[in-house]
Write an enzyme that holds these catalytic residues in place. Structure first.
Site, short mmCIF file in Angstrom:
data_model
loop_
_atom_site.label_atom_id
_atom_site.label_comp_id
_atom_site.label_asym_id
_atom_site.label_seq_id
_atom_site.Cartn_x
_atom_site.Cartn_y
_atom_site.Cartn_z
N GLY A 46 0.79 -54.49 -13.90
CA GLY A 46 2.23 -54.62 -13.74
C GLY A 46 2.53 -55.33 -12.43
O GLY A 46 1.68 -56.03 -11.87
N ARG A 97 -2.66 -53.44 -21.71
CA ARG A 97 -2.42 -53.54 -23.16
C ARG A 97 -2.12 -54.97 -23.59
O ARG A 97 -2.53 -55.41 -24.65
CB ARG A 97 -1.25 -52.63 -23.55
N ILE A 118 2.90 -54.15 -9.41
CA ILE A 118 2.05 -53.71 -8.30
C ILE A 118 0.64 -54.24 -8.47
O ILE A 118 0.01 -54.71 -7.51
CB ILE A 118 2.06 -52.17 -8.19
N ARG A 124 -1.33 -42.94 -10.84
CA ARG A 124 -0.98 -41.56 -11.19
C ARG A 124 -2.26 -40.73 -11.26
O ARG A 124 -3.24 -41.13 -11.88
CB ARG A 124 -0.28 -41.52 -12.55
N HIS A 165 -0.15 -39.06 -1.26
CA HIS A 165 0.82 -39.74 -2.13
C HIS A 165 1.89 -40.47 -1.30
O HIS A 165 3.09 -40.20 -1.41
CB HIS A 165 1.48 -38.74 -3.08
N ILE A 166 1.43 -41.44 -0.51
CA ILE A 166 2.34 -42.17 0.38
C ILE A 166 2.38 -43.66 0.05
O ILE A 166 2.66 -44.49 0.92
CB ILE A 166 1.95 -41.96 1.87
N GLY A 167 2.13 -43.99 -1.22
CA GLY A 167 2.04 -45.38 -1.62
C GLY A 167 3.18 -46.26 -1.17
O GLY A 167 2.99 -47.38 -0.72
N GLU A 189 -0.59 -31.93 -7.46
CA GLU A 189 -0.20 -32.16 -6.07
C GLU A 189 0.78 -31.10 -5.60
O GLU A 189 1.60 -30.63 -6.38
CB GLU A 189 0.43 -33.55 -5.94
#
Length: 319
Positions: free
Chosen positions: A155, A177, A157, A237, A285-287, A266
């Site tokens: 995608g 996909r 990112i 994820r 989880h600090i993307g 988490e």
């Protein structure tokens, strides 16, 4: 005056702008998620929620919120929200796509570099006073340049990560996909099967969204396909990975290491098995957690709420 409930402290300027037109209430404990019973109490007279990924917005919440018009999630993902229940309740759900693409890609590539070059391990080595001399193979890591990166999920990112990879002269493989012809031309990327990607990549990067199809798509079989010298990076994820299978692959030397921004559940506890491994980089989880991007996300969520409550179309509605 319509009420907005915000489930975590956000920037004051965003709150103040909303207060000019709405009654705004904010959960006042910044570092903790709002308890379910408190959320159920607040939604009784709320017209809008500004939520975080840590907030489970399910059928029970919608049943308790007769006036609710919109839920604005401060994230690209929205698997914390029951979309079917929202639709039945006539509630619009929005997210914050695009604005965090580059920031998350920066973080993802930081994870690649950190695990490949043993950055966090080296930093701790110095802090613990272990650096007493120099030697040729002291904390020697693995190159990033001229290696092969395999991106699962191409995608926005994923494509931003591919752009950064080209700066390191990496060969780019990707699995998704549907093929991304433009990305193939821009980054000289090659669309391959998941099996081929796992076998050929030096850095396997998981950026797929969570769906029933991607749930635990990286399991024992998939880790076994990877090179023993390869690294696994997850900035997508946590639920796309069978965490126990990952732990076993690391313990048995099936893969060289892992860098993780997300986890199956988490937050993780201090005694989590992954945290005892030197070849694992683990962050909370600090993307998209740069000050600039967080503020932009907050403003977009706020704008979505303001639009819906004033009878206008949401800017980024989740369909």
């Amino acid at each position: 005056m319509k009420k907005i409930y915000i489930t975590r402290k956000i920037d004051d300027q965003v709150i103040d702008q909303l207060k000019e037109r709405f009654d705004v209430q904010v959960w006042n404990k910044e570092d903790t998620a709002v308890p379910k019973d408190e959320l159920l109490h607040q939604v009784k007279d709320s017209h809008a929620l500004l939520t975080m990924l840590s907030d489970k917005i399910d059928q029970e919440i919608f049943d308790a919120a007769p006036h609710l018009e919109v839920v604005a999630n401060l994230a690209v993902g929205y698997d914390n929200i029951d979309l079917d229940a929202a639709k039945k309740a006539g509630v619009i759900v929005t997210n914050t796509p695009d604005v965090l693409t580059d920031t998350t890609a920066d973080l993802t590539f930081s994870l690649i570099m950190a695990v490949g070059r043993r950055i966090t391990e080296a930093a701790e080595y110095v802090k613990q006073g272990k650096w007493t001399s120099w030697s040729p193979y002291l904390l020697a890591g693995t190159d990033i340049h001229h290696k092969t990166i395999g991106i699962i999920g191409m995608g926005s990112i994923g494509q931003a990560v591919a752009q950064r990879a080209k700066g390191f002269n990496m060969d780019v493989l990707y699995h998704t996909r549907s093929r991304k012809s433009e990305a193939e031309q821009r980054f000289n990327a090659k669309h391959v099967s998941l099996e081929e990607l796992l076998k050929e990549s030096d850095y396997v990067v998981m950026l797929a969204p969570f769906t029933e199809e991607t749930k635990q798509m990286m399991g024992k079989k998939e880790f076994a396909l990877m090179k023993k010298s390869a690294f696994f990076v997850n900035a997508g994820r946590g639920t796309t990975v069978d965490e126990q299978a990952l732990i076993e692959a690391l313990q048995t030397g099936e893969i060289a290491g892992a860098a993780l921004d997300v986890f199956e559940k988490e937050p993780i506890s201090a005694d989590h098995p992954l945290l005892s491994m030197k070849n694992v980089v683990a962050i909370p989880h600090i993307g998209s957690a740069s000050r600039e991007t967080r503020l932009t996300m907050m403003k977009l969520a706020s704008d979505n709420i303001a639009a819906v409550l004033q009878g206008k179309k949401a800017l980024t509605e989740v369909k």
